[in-house]
Design an enzyme around this catalytic site. Structure first.
Site, PDB file in Angstrom:
ATOM      1  CB  SER A  37      -0.919   0.008   1.228  1.00 23.46           C
ATOM      2  OG  SER A  37      -1.814   1.118   1.195  1.00 23.46           O
ATOM      3  CG  ASP A  38       2.893   4.905  -1.545  1.00 20.11           C
ATOM      4  OD1 ASP A  38       3.885   4.756  -0.799  1.00 20.11           O
ATOM      5  OD2 ASP A  38       2.645   5.974  -2.141  1.00 20.11           O
ATOM      6  CD  GLN A  39      -2.626   8.538   3.110  1.00 20.79           C
ATOM      7  OE1 GLN A  39      -1.974   9.095   3.969  1.00 20.79           O
ATOM      8  NE2 GLN A  39      -3.824   8.007   3.349  1.00 20.79           N
TER       9      GLN A  39
END
EC number: 3.6.1.-
Length: 209
Positions: free
Chosen positions: A86-88
């Site tokens: 995941s990445d934001q």
């Protein structure tokens, strides 16, 4: 950031319902705490991924690329496991804003975002090399910041020190006081892992949730 335990050997890894091991490919304590809500046994591995944005890359494309790259990196090391990456990225008028890293950069970010709407692009990918499964999704969260004074920004940063958070604010903590509104369809996305989308992808990968 809290320390993350190293991934044990394959013989010690736990197996959730569905047969395959589950691994969170992230060093984020926030994502680890969110994934624990699903009550699935899982292990943690740090992905070796360069997070530098590519020239002209949009925040959405950057988040999607890094989320998938993290899952693939860990899946190469543990091909029998189901891996979450995941990445934001905070999106201010098409410009990516990452983790500030220190106080001065956090001040700059919050000054730029005050009175503005920022879109937090949170990507999640699930990869299993053994079954050739690979799927991704993205949650876009619109966040409207109040017209913050310099004193309010300084008070918040001294209280919470969110230097490891994209956009310099923790909505699950005191950072909520900086905001006028949050608009999203996956409540945990802003914290760092969209659990509704994550559950959907894990089911598609063969886990029973």
């Amino acid at each position: 950031m809290a320390s993350i335990p190293t991934l044990p050997s394959a013989s010690l890894l736990t197996r959730p319902s569905g047969g395959r091991r589950l691994v969170l490919g992230s060093t984020s304590i926030y994502r680890r705490e969110l994934l624990q809500r699903l009550r699935l046994p899982f292990d943690v591995a740090a992905p070796d991924v360069d997070e530098t944005p590519q020239h002209g890359e949009s925040p959405e494309t950057l988040a999607r690329r890094l989320g998938l790259a993290k899952a693939r990196a860990v899946a190469r090391l543990h091909p029998d496991a189901i891996v979450i990456g995941s990445d934001q990225v905070a999106d201010l008028d098409g410009e990516p804003l990452g983790k500030p890293g220190d106080h001065a950069r956090a001040v700059q970010q919050l000054r730029r975002m005050r009175g503005r709407t920022v879109i937090f692009q949170t990507a999640v990918s699930v990869v299993c090399a053994a079954s050739a499964f690979e799927a991704s999704d993205l949650a876009s969260v619109k966040v409207r910041f109040r017209d913050l004074s310099d004193d309010e920004i300084e008070h918040y940063l001294q209280a919470e020190k969110p230097y490891d958070c994209a956009g310099s604010a923790k909505s699950e903590g005191l950072g909520i006081s900086l905001l006028d509104a949050i608009d999203n369809d996956d409540p945990t996305a802003l914290i760092g892992l969209p659990l509704i989308r994550t559950c959907r992808l894990l089911r598609a990968a063969g886990l029973v949730i």
